[in-house]
Write an enzyme that holds these catalytic residues in place. Structure first.
Site, PDB file in Angstrom:
ATOM      1  N   GLY A   1      19.286  28.531  20.886  1.00  0.00           N
ATOM      2  CA  GLY A   1      20.194  27.374  20.873  1.00  0.00           C
ATOM      3  C   GLY A   1      21.613  27.686  21.191  1.00  0.00           C
ATOM      4  N   THR A   2      22.065  28.623  20.645  1.00  0.00           N
ATOM      5  CA  THR A   2      23.426  29.148  20.655  1.00  0.00           C
ATOM      6  C   THR A   2      24.039  29.422  22.254  1.00  0.00           C
ATOM      7  OG1 THR A   2      24.037  29.892  18.463  1.00  0.00           O
ATOM      8  CG2 THR A   2      25.323  30.640  20.395  1.00  0.00           C
TER       9      THR A   2
ATOM     10  N   GLN B   1      17.127  21.519  15.705  1.00  0.00           N
ATOM     11  CA  GLN B   1      16.556  21.222  14.410  1.00  0.00           C
ATOM     12  C   GLN B   1      15.316  20.085  14.382  1.00  0.00           C
ATOM     13  OE1 GLN B   1      18.402  22.924  11.773  1.00  0.00           O
ATOM     14  NE2 GLN B   1      16.811  22.301  10.366  1.00  0.00           N
TER      15      GLN B   1
ATOM     16  N   SER C   1      15.240  26.631  19.899  1.00  0.00           N
ATOM     17  CA  SER C   1      15.284  27.867  19.444  1.00  0.00           C
ATOM     18  C   SER C   1      13.537  28.019  18.835  1.00  0.00           C
ATOM     19  CB  SER C   1      16.122  28.270  18.436  1.00  0.00           C
ATOM     20  OG  SER C   1      17.448  28.452  18.912  1.00  0.00           O
TER      21      SER C   1
ATOM     22  N   HIS D   1      12.310  30.119  16.847  1.00  0.00           N
ATOM     23  CA  HIS D   1      12.128  30.252  15.344  1.00  0.00           C
ATOM     24  C   HIS D   1      11.968  29.156  14.724  1.00  0.00           C
ATOM     25  CE1 HIS D   1      16.657  30.307  15.658  1.00  0.00           C
ATOM     26  NE2 HIS D   1      16.492  30.050  14.110  1.00  0.00           N
TER      27      HIS D   1
ATOM     28  N   THR E   1      16.434  40.433  33.149  1.00  0.00           N
ATOM     29  CA  THR E   1      15.017  40.263  32.894  1.00  0.00           C
ATOM     30  C   THR E   1      14.673  39.284  31.964  1.00  0.00           C
ATOM     31  OG1 THR E   1      14.821  42.503  33.819  1.00  0.00           O
ATOM     32  CG2 THR E   1      12.864  41.617  32.740  1.00  0.00           C
TER      33      THR E   1
ATOM     34  N   CYS F   1      22.893  29.173   9.184  1.00  0.00           N
ATOM     35  CA  CYS F   1      23.567  30.220   9.981  1.00  0.00           C
ATOM     36  C   CYS F   1      24.580  30.728   9.202  1.00  0.00           C
ATOM     37  CB  CYS F   1      24.010  29.828  11.376  1.00  0.00           C
ATOM     38  SG  CYS F   1      22.636  29.091  12.337  1.00  0.00           S
TER      39      CYS F   1
END
Length: 338
Positions: free
Chosen positions: A26-27, A135, A155, A157, A193, A286
């Protein structure tokens, strides 16, 4: 594997495969949009409207443009319920606005913003609209075409996939400078890559999610309900359950404990909970290593002590009612009620 995964994930989020680009998360996706839009339009427009409670990836990116390129930034503050006034965002935009950014849901309050309502306005004014959906994906039914935002992010995760992989969905109507220079990967958006093993893991996480999505939603709602009932039964008027709304994520609960009633030191609250084996946070995950009060809670009007006495409880796929009982018992121990 690469293009098959792209097609599968695109179908899941309701976009075309050519609109989905793999990133490190996301960042990176957020940085790509905010900075890329500014540089692509050759700095002709220099105004952004966003909110004061966005993820740091948004706030730090706009601050970068503000500090180095004199970009004007309007930050909309939430009300005491954690809600953002869409009308105020509309009023702050102008002919010089090159981006509006509003997260789909807040990672600390759980409040879901009215993205669809805002997107009608941004389309009418032809202003690019970024919504940080990191989120929300996997927690609510979310489709790119239904939201109406031009850019959304993810993201892996957050849905039990690998760390270090995510995506950006981008409306091809708006061009933006690419994040890194080099080869022509990701249709010349992101040089380097592609991380094929992580992309495959991302796809697998979505496959698992799709198999159990209805049961998972029910699980989050049931555990959340049991958690609220347990907290109210054990602590009564000694707690405030924050940001209750009809538009909430099912897996996040933010609670303030009364330091005046229970006589604990707000500065030590999280540390004492950690010593009981309780994994909650005082703010964004975070920033979980920080003992500073949550900036988001301060923005909603809480005092520093109130913010330090507040915890964000996140419900996971594998949490049970027994985990809730363990949590409540641990809090009781910290508050010397056992």
């Amino acid at each position: 594997m690469l293009e098959e995964s792209r097609e599968y994930i695109a179908d899941f989020v309701g976009c075309k495969p050519k609109e989905l680009f793999f990133t490190s998360g996301g960042t990176e996706s957020i940085n790509t949009v905010i900075k890329g839009l500014f540089f692509e339009q050759k700095k002709e427009k220099n105004h952004i409207v966003t909110t004061s409670i966005e993820h740091p990836a948004v706030l730090e990116s706009v601050n970068f443009l503000k500090n180095y390129f004199d970009v004007k930034v309007d930050l909309i503050r939430p009300n005491s319920k954690g809600e953002i006034d869409i009308e105020e965002i509309k009023q702050r935009t102008g002919s010089n606005t090159f981006l509006v950014s509003l997260m789909h849901s807040n990672n600390e309050t759980g409040i879901i913003n009215e993205i669809e309502k805002l997107s009608e306005f941004t389309k009418e004014k032809n202003i690019p609209f970024l919504s940080d959906t990191v989120q929300s994906i996997g927690k609510v039914d979310l489709k790119y075409t239904e939201l109406g935002a031009d850019f959304i992010t993810s993201s892996a995760h957050k849905i039990y996939g690998p760390k270090g992989i995510g995506f950006l969905v981008a409306n091809p109507k708006f061009r933006f400078a690419r994040y890194s220079d080099g080869g022509g990967q990701e249709r010349e958006l992101r040089a380097g890559t592609e991380n094929i093993p992580s992309i495959a893991g991302f796809r697998k996480a979505i496959e698992i999610l799709k198999l159990n999505s209805e049961k998972e939603q029910e699980h989050y709602n049931n555990i959340r309900k049991y958690l609220i009932e347990s907290l109210q039964k054990n602590f009564g008027d000694g707690i405030t359950i924050n940001f209750q709304s009809k538009r909430n994520l099912p897996n996040i609960l933010n609670v303030t404990f009364s330091y005046a009633k229970y006589g604990f030191d707000p500065d030590m609250f999280l540390i004492l909970l950690d010593m009981q084996g309780i994994a909650v946070s005082g703010g964004s995950a975070c920033s979980s290593g920080s003992l500073k009060p949550s900036k988001i809670l301060i923005e909603t009007g809480k005092s520093e002590k109130e913010a330090l006495s507040s915890v964000r409880i996140s419900i996971g796929r594998f949490n049970s009612k027994e985990d809730v009982d363990f949590l409540v018992n641990g809090i009781r121990t910290v508050l010397r009620l056992n």
